[in-house]
Design a protein around this motif. Structure first.
Motif, short mmCIF file in Angstrom:
data_model
loop_
_atom_site.label_atom_id
_atom_site.label_comp_id
_atom_site.label_asym_id
_atom_site.label_seq_id
_atom_site.Cartn_x
_atom_site.Cartn_y
_atom_site.Cartn_z
N UNK A 44 -79.30 64.29 75.04
CA UNK A 44 -78.01 63.89 75.76
C UNK A 44 -77.47 62.61 74.76
N UNK A 45 -78.50 62.04 74.61
CA UNK A 45 -78.14 60.48 73.97
C UNK A 45 -77.43 60.86 72.49
N UNK A 46 -78.06 62.02 71.68
CA UNK A 46 -77.27 62.16 70.36
C UNK A 46 -76.04 63.00 70.68
N UNK A 47 -75.91 63.83 71.78
CA UNK A 47 -74.66 64.40 71.77
C UNK A 47 -73.60 63.44 72.48
N UNK A 48 -73.94 62.36 73.29
CA UNK A 48 -72.96 61.25 73.78
C UNK A 48 -72.48 60.50 72.16
N UNK A 49 -73.57 60.09 71.38
CA UNK A 49 -72.90 59.45 70.32
C UNK A 49 -72.13 60.40 69.55
N UNK A 50 -72.60 61.43 69.19
CA UNK A 50 -71.36 62.22 68.45
C UNK A 50 -70.25 62.43 69.18
N UNK A 51 -70.32 62.77 70.57
CA UNK A 51 -68.88 62.65 71.08
C UNK A 51 -68.12 61.70 71.01
N UNK A 52 -68.53 60.41 71.12
CA UNK A 52 -67.73 59.11 71.04
C UNK A 52 -67.39 58.98 69.72
N UNK A 53 -68.22 59.33 68.53
CA UNK A 53 -67.80 59.17 67.30
C UNK A 53 -66.62 60.17 66.93
N UNK A 54 -66.72 61.52 67.58
CA UNK A 54 -65.51 62.52 67.40
C UNK A 54 -64.33 61.99 68.15
N UNK A 55 -64.46 61.38 69.41
CA UNK A 55 -63.23 60.69 69.91
C UNK A 55 -62.67 59.81 69.16
N UNK A 56 -63.41 58.91 68.72
CA UNK A 56 -62.64 57.84 68.07
C UNK A 56 -62.24 58.25 66.68
N UNK A 57 -62.60 59.26 66.05
CA UNK A 57 -62.05 59.84 64.77
C UNK A 57 -60.85 60.36 65.05
N UNK A 58 -60.74 61.23 66.18
CA UNK A 58 -59.30 62.06 66.58
C UNK A 58 -58.44 60.72 66.75
N UNK A 59 -58.80 59.66 67.54
CA UNK A 59 -57.80 58.59 67.88
C UNK A 59 -57.29 58.16 66.61
N UNK A 60 -58.19 57.54 65.69
CA UNK A 60 -57.74 57.17 64.43
C UNK A 60 -56.74 58.02 63.76
N UNK A 61 -56.82 59.33 63.57
CA UNK A 61 -55.68 60.17 63.32
C UNK A 61 -54.35 60.05 63.84
#
Length: 138
Positions: A44-61
């Motif tokens: 779950x911790x791994x999924x959470x880190x990847x989920x936040x990374x994906x959300x931040x990457x999409x927000x940057x775009x």
């Protein structure tokens, strides 16, 4: 935001490596197999880190570069409204009490968990709907 996205992608990769190693080691050396609490939490911790990374990457775009992305930016460039917060809100307290009772209920007794769910639902609904009534209604 770009630096934040990179940090969470790196954290996700690190947690993924640690989770795989933890699962292999506990599966090998534990007589009952893979540990039933730590391994799912690490997944779950791994999924959470990847989920936040994906959300931040999409927000940057989607968004323009912020003041934190400017190499020569000043602190004043980030001044201004940071969000909309309701003053004197009791909703976070009720949601936190509900979450605390839920965690206590898992350890001490499921009847406490039921009270925690009631408090948490009340707190979350109050928090979501607090701008729809009273002094702060739109």
């Amino acid at each position: 935001m770009r630096a934040t996205a990179k940090i969470f992608w790196i954290l996700g990769a690190f947690f993924l490596a640690v989770t795989i190693a933890y699962g292999l080691l506990t599966g090998t050396f534990d007589p009952l197999g893979v540990e039933t609490v730590g391994f799912p939490v690490m997944v779950a911790l791994t999924g959470l880190a990847f989920m936040i990374g994906m959300a931040m990457s999409l927000a940057v775009r989607k968004n323009d570069l912020g003041p934190s992305e400017d190499m020569y930016g000043e602190v004043e460039a980030d001044a201004g409204v940071q969000g909309s917060f309701s003053p004197y809100s009791w909703a976070p307290l009720w949601a936190a009490v509900g979450a605390g009772l839920c965690f206590l209920g898992v350890a001490a007794g499921w009847w406490i968990f039921a009270f925690g769910v009631i408090f948490a639902i009340y707190g979350i609904l109050l928090w979501v709907l607090e701008f729809s009534r009273g002094q702060h209604a739109h």
